[in-house]
Structure formats: structure tokens, C-alpha cells
Scaffold this motif. Structure first.
Motif, PDB file in Angstrom:
ATOM      1  N   THR A 149       2.980   9.906  -4.953  1.00  0.00           N
ATOM      2  CA  THR A 149       2.558   8.986  -3.888  1.00  0.00           C
ATOM      3  C   THR A 149       3.371   9.188  -2.609  1.00  0.00           C
ATOM      4  O   THR A 149       2.943   8.772  -1.536  1.00  0.00           O
ATOM      5  CB  THR A 149       2.615   7.511  -4.335  1.00  0.00           C
ATOM      6  OG1 THR A 149       3.955   7.178  -4.741  1.00  0.00           O
ATOM      7  CG2 THR A 149       1.660   7.257  -5.491  1.00  0.00           C
ATOM      8  N   GLN A 200      -2.167   7.430  -2.615  1.00  0.00           N
ATOM      9  CA  GLN A 200      -2.437   7.278  -4.049  1.00  0.00           C
ATOM     10  C   GLN A 200      -3.921   7.392  -4.411  1.00  0.00           C
ATOM     11  O   GLN A 200      -4.259   7.901  -5.486  1.00  0.00           O
ATOM     12  CB  GLN A 200      -1.890   5.930  -4.533  1.00  0.00           C
ATOM     13  CG  GLN A 200      -1.951   5.802  -6.051  1.00  0.00           C
ATOM     14  CD  GLN A 200      -1.538   4.435  -6.528  1.00  0.00           C
ATOM     15  OE1 GLN A 200      -0.715   3.771  -5.900  1.00  0.00           O
ATOM     16  NE2 GLN A 200      -2.109   3.999  -7.634  1.00  0.00           N
ATOM     17  N   ALA A 241       8.454  -1.886  -8.440  1.00  0.00           N
ATOM     18  CA  ALA A 241       8.891  -0.986  -7.358  1.00  0.00           C
ATOM     19  C   ALA A 241      10.417  -0.908  -7.338  1.00  0.00           C
ATOM     20  O   ALA A 241      11.001   0.178  -7.256  1.00  0.00           O
ATOM     21  CB  ALA A 241       8.349  -1.479  -6.012  1.00  0.00           C
ATOM     22  N   GLN A 248      11.260   2.651  -5.986  1.00  0.00           N
ATOM     23  CA  GLN A 248      10.186   2.856  -5.020  1.00  0.00           C
ATOM     24  C   GLN A 248      10.517   2.113  -3.726  1.00  0.00           C
ATOM     25  O   GLN A 248      10.498   0.883  -3.696  1.00  0.00           O
ATOM     26  CB  GLN A 248       8.865   2.341  -5.606  1.00  0.00           C
ATOM     27  CG  GLN A 248       7.677   2.362  -4.678  1.00  0.00           C
ATOM     28  CD  GLN A 248       7.364   3.731  -4.127  1.00  0.00           C
ATOM     29  OE1 GLN A 248       7.920   4.149  -3.109  1.00  0.00           O
ATOM     30  NE2 GLN A 248       6.500   4.455  -4.817  1.00  0.00           N
ATOM     31  N   TYR A 301       4.256  -0.498  -1.350  1.00  0.00           N
ATOM     32  CA  TYR A 301       4.256  -1.004  -2.724  1.00  0.00           C
ATOM     33  C   TYR A 301       4.992  -2.336  -2.889  1.00  0.00           C
ATOM     34  O   TYR A 301       5.058  -2.861  -3.993  1.00  0.00           O
ATOM     35  CB  TYR A 301       4.828   0.057  -3.679  1.00  0.00           C
ATOM     36  CG  TYR A 301       3.888   1.236  -3.786  1.00  0.00           C
ATOM     37  CD1 TYR A 301       2.795   1.195  -4.647  1.00  0.00           C
ATOM     38  CD2 TYR A 301       4.045   2.358  -2.979  1.00  0.00           C
ATOM     39  CE1 TYR A 301       1.902   2.245  -4.724  1.00  0.00           C
ATOM     40  CE2 TYR A 301       3.159   3.422  -3.052  1.00  0.00           C
ATOM     41  CZ  TYR A 301       2.084   3.360  -3.919  1.00  0.00           C
ATOM     42  OH  TYR A 301       1.197   4.398  -3.991  1.00  0.00           O
ATOM     43  N   LEU A 333      -1.143  -5.288  -2.289  1.00  0.00           N
ATOM     44  CA  LEU A 333      -0.236  -4.300  -2.875  1.00  0.00           C
ATOM     45  C   LEU A 333      -0.994  -3.473  -3.914  1.00  0.00           C
ATOM     46  O   LEU A 333      -1.618  -4.039  -4.817  1.00  0.00           O
ATOM     47  CB  LEU A 333       0.954  -4.990  -3.559  1.00  0.00           C
ATOM     48  CG  LEU A 333       1.889  -5.821  -2.696  1.00  0.00           C
ATOM     49  CD1 LEU A 333       3.022  -6.380  -3.560  1.00  0.00           C
ATOM     50  CD2 LEU A 333       2.453  -4.987  -1.544  1.00  0.00           C
ATOM     51  N   PRO A 355       0.648   0.821  -8.750  1.00  0.00           N
ATOM     52  CA  PRO A 355       1.040   2.231  -8.715  1.00  0.00           C
ATOM     53  C   PRO A 355       0.520   3.005  -9.929  1.00  0.00           C
ATOM     54  O   PRO A 355       0.069   2.403 -10.906  1.00  0.00           O
ATOM     55  CB  PRO A 355       2.574   2.181  -8.680  1.00  0.00           C
ATOM     56  CG  PRO A 355       2.941   0.833  -9.180  1.00  0.00           C
ATOM     57  CD  PRO A 355       1.787  -0.082  -8.886  1.00  0.00           C
TER      58      PRO A 355
END
Lengths: 126, 158
Positions: free
Chosen positions: A63, A68, B28, B33, B38, B52, B55
Motif C-alpha cells: 500500500t 490499495q 495501524a 502503519q 489508514y 478509513l 487494510p
């Protein structure tokens, strides 16, 4: 994306705190990742990292590289345990372009050369 | 212990999860992350998302939100300390976001052994949908190791 293009991501050292946080955030409370006593009771010397934590780091590599929504498929095989306090390094390499998609080879390895995860991803070209 | 291949085709009770922003922020944080897309809904919206994003690997975690996530193994007589994650595959059909209500349907798709039964493998396939729309397919391979669990020690986890 072009064939041969490579991206890397160095994960931080995976401490016991990292594993405790990941257990809570992921919902994977298997004691083999957070409870040394429970490990030793079945002959496992110490806690080890969740495979999915390494897969999450590799997911970050993806990502960071592409939006994504362009990831079409992402799969891995876990090939070795990641001991606590180790520092995985993730790499992704474009191996071929087919139609409107790029195919990537993925790998996570430890500093001693142990490969802990191999995988692949299919990315839609933008 | 040999896992009975008759479980191929068996289904786990379907379950539904509402994706929470707080869990996504926690995930995250736990995975290092730092991309604000995110964890900051405004940054996500600026990047073209409606909230959001979930992921890439977090769908696996949401699947573990089912009631009694360890019951599948317990019912097979498997101590979860003896299992390893052998492989994980995701095929993505559409993005999922905080606030989404996602449905998870899981079935056992394969059972096999290696090394003379010292390692047994269970493959499960999970379809994730949102109001019937396909979001993703997960294929999870679990390895069961033949290590002797001490029955006097209690599992710390559900």
C-alpha cells in the motif's frame, strides 16, 4: 510498474510489546505469541511472531507502493517461524506484466538469511 | 491424532462484523502503519475513500471476531498451541471501509497430511460479502503439529 522494479520495507524489531499489541489489534490471542509459560508447557522455547504480522508488514509495502484498490490478489506461504526480537525485512519485485496487471514476487527474510514468508501479489496497472 | 477428511465441506456458522474505526486505528498502530489514510478519516476522504479503508490483511482479523474463534479447533480436539499458520491468500473484489457491515461464510475445503502424519493441514475458504456484494475471498491453511500438549496446563486463550 516495470519488470524488475523492487521495493523494500524494513520492519522494526519485533519485541514482546509488538506481539502484545498485535494480538490485541488483530484479535489473534493464541498464547504461543504472548505467553512464554504456555509455550514452554508444550515444548516451544519462547513466543514467536504471528505470521500475519509479517503479512501485514508486506501489506504495508504494497500500500506504500500502489493505492490499495489496485491490489487484486495477495497470497503467502509461511516458511519459517519469526522468533521474538528479530527484525524482518520485506521485499517485493515485479516479475511480469500480463494484460492490465503486474505480478509481484514477495519475500520476508531475517538478517541471518532465513526466509520466513514467500508470496505473490497481482496489482492492476493504474 | 488424524483429522477426519469428512470435515471437508463442513461450514462454520456465518457471522457478521461491523468494521470499527477504533480497531482500524489500533491495527495501524500495531503494524507500524504511519500512512494517515489508514487512521485519519479526513486523509482517507482526501485520497478518495469514503472512510478509513480496511487494510489488505485485516479481513483475516475481522473473521476472528466470530463468537468462540477457537471453537473450530477445540471441537476437533486440537490444542491451539500446536497450530501454525501455513499459508494465507486473499482475492479482492471491492474495498471495505469503517462502518461497513461484513458477512463471513467459511467452509473447510481441504484436509491432508505430510511427513507421515506429523504435520496435518486444514484449508478453509471464507467468502466476505457486504449486502450480498463480494468483497473478498480468503483461503487459510493451518498446520497442526504433533507436539505433546501437557493436559495439566490450561490454554490462556479462548
Amino acid at each position: 510498474m516495470i519488470v524488475g522494479e523492487t521495493h523494500g520495507l524494513a520492519a522494526p524489531r519485533i519485541t514482546r510489546s509488538t506481539l502484545a499489541l498485535y494480538a490485541g489489534a488483530s484479535g489473534d490471542h493464541n498464547p504461543v505469541h504472548i505467553d512464554t509459560d504456555a509455550c514452554r508447557a508444550v515444548g516451544i522455547p519462547d513466543v514467536f511472531a504471528h505470521g500475519m504480522l509479517s503479512m501485514a508488514y508486506l501489506g504495508r509495502l504494497l500500500t506504500d507502493w500502489v493505492p490499495q484498490e489496485r491490489i487484486r490478489a495477495y497470497d503467502v506461504r509461511f516458511t519459517a517461524i519469526t522468533p521474538v526480537n528479530d527484525t524482518p525485512v520485506c521485499t517485493g519485485t515485479v516479475t511480469r506484466i500480463q494484460g492490465d496487471c503486474a505480478h509481484l514476487d514477495l519475500k520476508v527474510a531475517l538478517p541471518d538469511g532465513t526466509v520466513t514468508l514467500t508470496g505473490s501479489a497481482v496489482i492492476a496497472l493504474g | 491424532m488424524a483429522i477426519d477428511p469428512a470435515i471437508i465441506g463442513s461450514r462454520t456458522a456465518e457471522h457478521t462484523v461491523v468494521v470499527e474505526r477504533g480497531r482500524l486505528r489500533f491495527f495501524a498502530h500495531a503494524t507500524g502503519q504511519a500512512d494517515p489514510v489508514y487512521c485519519d478519516p479526513d486523509a482517507a476522504k482526501q485520497a478518495g475513500h469514503r472512510d478509513l479503508p480496511v487494510p489488505p490483511t485485516f479481513l483475516f482479523c475481522l473473521d476472528m471476531e466470530r463468537p468462540n474463534p477457537g471453537a473450530f479447533y477445540r471441537d476437533l480436539g486440537i490444542d491451539i498451541r500446536t497450530i501454525l499458520h501455513g499459508g494465507q491468500a486473499f482475492t479482492y473484489h471491492a474495498m471495505a471501509y469503517a462502518g461497513d457491515r461484513l458477512d463471513f461464510a467459511t467452509r473447510v475445503t481441504d484436509v491432508y497430511a505430510k511427513k507421515g502424519g506429523a504435520l496435518e493441514f486444514i484449508v478453509r475458504t471464507t467468502d466476505v460479502t457486504r449486502d450480498g456484494e463480494p468483497i473478498a475471498e480468503l483461503v487459510t491453511t493451518t498446520v497442526v503439529r504433533q507436539i505433546a500438549a501437557d493436559p495439566t496446563t490450561k490454554e490462556a486463550s479462548s
